[in-house]
Write an enzyme that holds these catalytic residues in place. Sequence first.
Site, PDB file in Angstrom:
ATOM      1  N   ASP A 169     -14.787   4.693   3.001  1.00 52.65           N
ATOM      2  CA  ASP A 169     -15.553   5.919   3.974  1.00 52.65           C
ATOM      3  C   ASP A 169     -17.445   6.233   4.130  1.00 52.65           C
ATOM      4  O   ASP A 169     -18.139   5.714   5.000  1.00 52.65           O
ATOM      5  CB  ASP A 169     -14.894   7.180   4.112  1.00 52.65           C
TER       6      ASP A 169
ATOM      7  N   HIS B 197      -8.590  11.187   4.397  1.00 54.68           N
ATOM      8  CA  HIS B 197      -9.245   9.443   4.880  1.00 54.68           C
ATOM      9  C   HIS B 197      -7.935   8.843   5.544  1.00 54.68           C
ATOM     10  O   HIS B 197      -7.542   8.671   5.405  1.00 54.68           O
ATOM     11  CB  HIS B 197      -9.088   8.828   3.457  1.00 54.68           C
TER      12      HIS B 197
HETATM   13  P1  NAD Z   1      -0.638  -6.005   0.251  1.00 56.61           P
HETATM   14  O1  NAD Z   1      -0.030  -5.219   0.428  1.00 56.61           O
HETATM   15  O2  NAD Z   1      -1.500  -6.806   0.407  1.00 56.61           O
HETATM   16  O3  NAD Z   1      -0.711  -5.339  -1.350  1.00 56.61           O
HETATM   17  C1  NAD Z   1       0.056  -4.218  -1.803  1.00 56.61           C
HETATM   18  C2  NAD Z   1       0.743  -4.840  -2.869  1.00 56.61           C
HETATM   19  O4  NAD Z   1       1.348  -3.543  -3.471  1.00 56.61           O
HETATM   20  C3  NAD Z   1       1.826  -5.370  -2.832  1.00 56.61           C
HETATM   21  O5  NAD Z   1       1.687  -6.770  -3.923  1.00 56.61           O
HETATM   22  C4  NAD Z   1       3.423  -5.098  -2.856  1.00 56.61           C
HETATM   23  O6  NAD Z   1       4.103  -5.833  -3.631  1.00 56.61           O
HETATM   24  C5  NAD Z   1       2.649  -4.241  -3.557  1.00 56.61           C
HETATM   25  N1  NAD Z   1       3.236  -2.894  -4.502  1.00 56.61           N
HETATM   26  C6  NAD Z   1       3.716  -2.167  -3.961  1.00 56.61           C
HETATM   27  N2  NAD Z   1       4.707  -1.374  -3.318  1.00 56.61           N
HETATM   28  C7  NAD Z   1       4.305  -1.364  -5.273  1.00 56.61           C
HETATM   29  C8  NAD Z   1       5.108  -0.102  -5.933  1.00 56.61           C
HETATM   30  N3  NAD Z   1       6.138   1.368  -6.381  1.00 56.61           N
HETATM   31  N4  NAD Z   1       4.246  -0.327  -7.489  1.00 56.61           N
HETATM   32  C9  NAD Z   1       4.077  -1.768  -7.306  1.00 56.61           C
HETATM   33  N5  NAD Z   1       3.689  -2.589  -6.594  1.00 56.61           N
HETATM   34  C10 NAD Z   1       3.885  -2.126  -5.519  1.00 56.61           C
HETATM   35  O7  NAD Z   1      -2.139  -3.604   0.696  1.00 56.61           O
HETATM   36  P2  NAD Z   1      -3.938  -4.112   0.331  1.00 56.61           P
HETATM   37  O8  NAD Z   1      -4.445  -4.809   1.763  1.00 56.61           O
HETATM   38  O9  NAD Z   1      -3.595  -4.665  -0.820  1.00 56.61           O
HETATM   39  O10 NAD Z   1      -3.517  -2.712   0.197  1.00 56.61           O
HETATM   40  C11 NAD Z   1      -3.104  -1.788  -0.459  1.00 56.61           C
HETATM   41  C12 NAD Z   1      -2.465  -0.535  -0.068  1.00 56.61           C
HETATM   42  O11 NAD Z   1      -3.660   0.308   0.364  1.00 56.61           O
HETATM   43  C13 NAD Z   1      -2.606   0.045   1.772  1.00 56.61           C
HETATM   44  O12 NAD Z   1      -1.555   1.781   1.357  1.00 56.61           O
HETATM   45  C14 NAD Z   1      -3.804   0.611   2.089  1.00 56.61           C
HETATM   46  O13 NAD Z   1      -2.940   1.122   3.697  1.00 56.61           O
HETATM   47  C15 NAD Z   1      -4.271   0.663   1.105  1.00 56.61           C
HETATM   48  N6  NAD Z   1      -5.817   1.031   1.075  1.00 56.61           N
HETATM   49  C16 NAD Z   1      -6.555   2.519   1.106  1.00 56.61           C
HETATM   50  C17 NAD Z   1      -7.939   1.998   1.801  1.00 56.61           C
HETATM   51  C18 NAD Z   1      -8.184   3.353   0.911  1.00 56.61           C
HETATM   52  O14 NAD Z   1      -9.844   3.360   1.415  1.00 56.61           O
HETATM   53  N7  NAD Z   1      -8.205   4.344   1.153  1.00 56.61           N
HETATM   54  C19 NAD Z   1      -8.997   1.458   1.894  1.00 56.61           C
HETATM   55  C20 NAD Z   1      -8.397  -0.080   2.269  1.00 56.61           C
HETATM   56  C21 NAD Z   1      -6.144   0.121   1.893  1.00 56.61           C
HETATM   57  C1  LMR Z   2      -9.423   1.335   5.755  1.00 54.67           C
HETATM   58  O1  LMR Z   2      -9.430   2.502   5.508  1.00 54.67           O
HETATM   59  O2  LMR Z   2      -9.746  -0.165   6.059  1.00 54.67           O
HETATM   60  C2  LMR Z   2      -8.075   1.213   4.826  1.00 54.67           C
HETATM   61  O3  LMR Z   2      -7.340   2.705   4.916  1.00 54.67           O
HETATM   62  C3  LMR Z   2      -7.006   0.358   5.461  1.00 54.67           C
HETATM   63  C4  LMR Z   2      -6.411   1.565   6.866  1.00 54.67           C
HETATM   64  O4  LMR Z   2      -5.512   1.529   7.087  1.00 54.67           O
HETATM   65  O5  LMR Z   2      -6.917   1.242   8.282  1.00 54.67           O
END
Ligand code: NAD
Ligand code: LMR
Length: 330
Positions: free
Chosen positions: A159, A187
């Site tokens: 962010d 967030h």
């Molecule tokens: P994705 O679905 O591509 O990958 C997630 C992975 O986590 C999968 O491979 C899944 O098998 C694994 N997983 C699920 N449960 C699990 C567990 N209990 N233990 C270990 N692994 C597990 O998703 P992504 O695009 O990589 O996103 C992951 C997370 O990050 C999401 O919750 C997304 O919203 C979040 N995210 C946060 C931010 C932020 O700024 N904080 C930014 C982007 C994404």
């Molecule tokens: C983001 O900010 O891109 C991530 O937290 C993914 C989402 O769900 O917005």
Amino acid sequence: MKAPITVSVTGAAGQIGYALLFRIASGALFGPDQPVNLRLIEIEPALPTLEGVVMELDDCAFPLLREIVPTADLNEGFRGTNWALLVGSVPRKAGMERGDLLGINGKIFTGQGQAIAKNAASDVRTLVVGNPCNTNALICASNADGVPKDRFFAMTRLDENRAKSQLAKKSGAHHSEVTNLCIWGNHSATQYPDFTNAKINGKPATEVISDHEWLKGEFITTVQQRGAAIIKARGASSAASAANAAIDTVVSLVNPTPAGDWHSVAIYSDGSHYGIEKGIMASMPIRTVTNGTWEVVDGVPVDAFSQGKIDATINELLEEREAVQNLIPA
Ligand code: NAD
Ligand code: LMR
């Protein structure tokens, strides 16, 4: 040769994992002379995919990469870890808010907190990326008996980077010239990107950008809604920029913050800064003092407009905490 630093990454076979691991292995977190071990945690069904990622890591022949341990066992995954990057969890789909994931993802973080407490190195630090990251981090910290709460972080750096990029575009400056940008709170769509204290080339952003209606309106909503805009455009949530922000967060926590500046990360509120209630993971201005010590930057001016925005995002965090009381030991 330095002793390796061990980094555990959950969700290692996911899309953020794929954008993150190769950068960690190439030295992006701790520099070009610091070896790393990777402990890669996935759920059982994703282990075959993870095996492919490990093959690719092997095929890079990274000079700094020592051991790689792929596993679905949390004890093995967090054994001796110095940095736990908790990415694994389900991302939201179009039309959802991040808080809607609490029921699906929250419970993941109880077992992970316990396993970190049981297995990690004594200096372990944990950054939660998986959404809703603030409250997931609270669940994790609350279940990691014996690990100090100031070792847990939730990611709001994406962010901050988004906000800097928007201010740079509007002002014609380069994003590296935007400083003192704090993301307050959650967030989520209530987060407050604080333009009132941001600087562009050392000058107040409010002097450089004369369009204050834009700052108070479109700027804030663009940053708040950026994750949703990416999901709409890409059909999947942000991945490379999220991995990049995770790296920026760790780099900012292991290196002293440049004088006069701060960085954004959600920390466990002890109730003594900015009137923010104790016991939630809230983003605020942070200064890293040394690798391992950080402090909240106090005294950042908060005007009435900012206070209203901060109150809204803190209230949302309190509501999220209320919703997961069953996952937080008394
Ligand atoms: P994705 O679905 O591509 O990958 C997630 C992975 O986590 C999968 O491979 C899944 O098998 C694994 N997983 C699920 N449960 C699990 C567990 N209990 N233990 C270990 N692994 C597990 O998703 P992504 O695009 O990589 O996103 C992951 C997370 O990050 C999401 O919750 C997304 O919203 C979040 N995210 C946060 C931010 C932020 O700024 N904080 C930014 C982007 C994404
Ligand atoms: C983001 O900010 O891109 C991530 O937290 C993914 C989402 O769900 O917005």
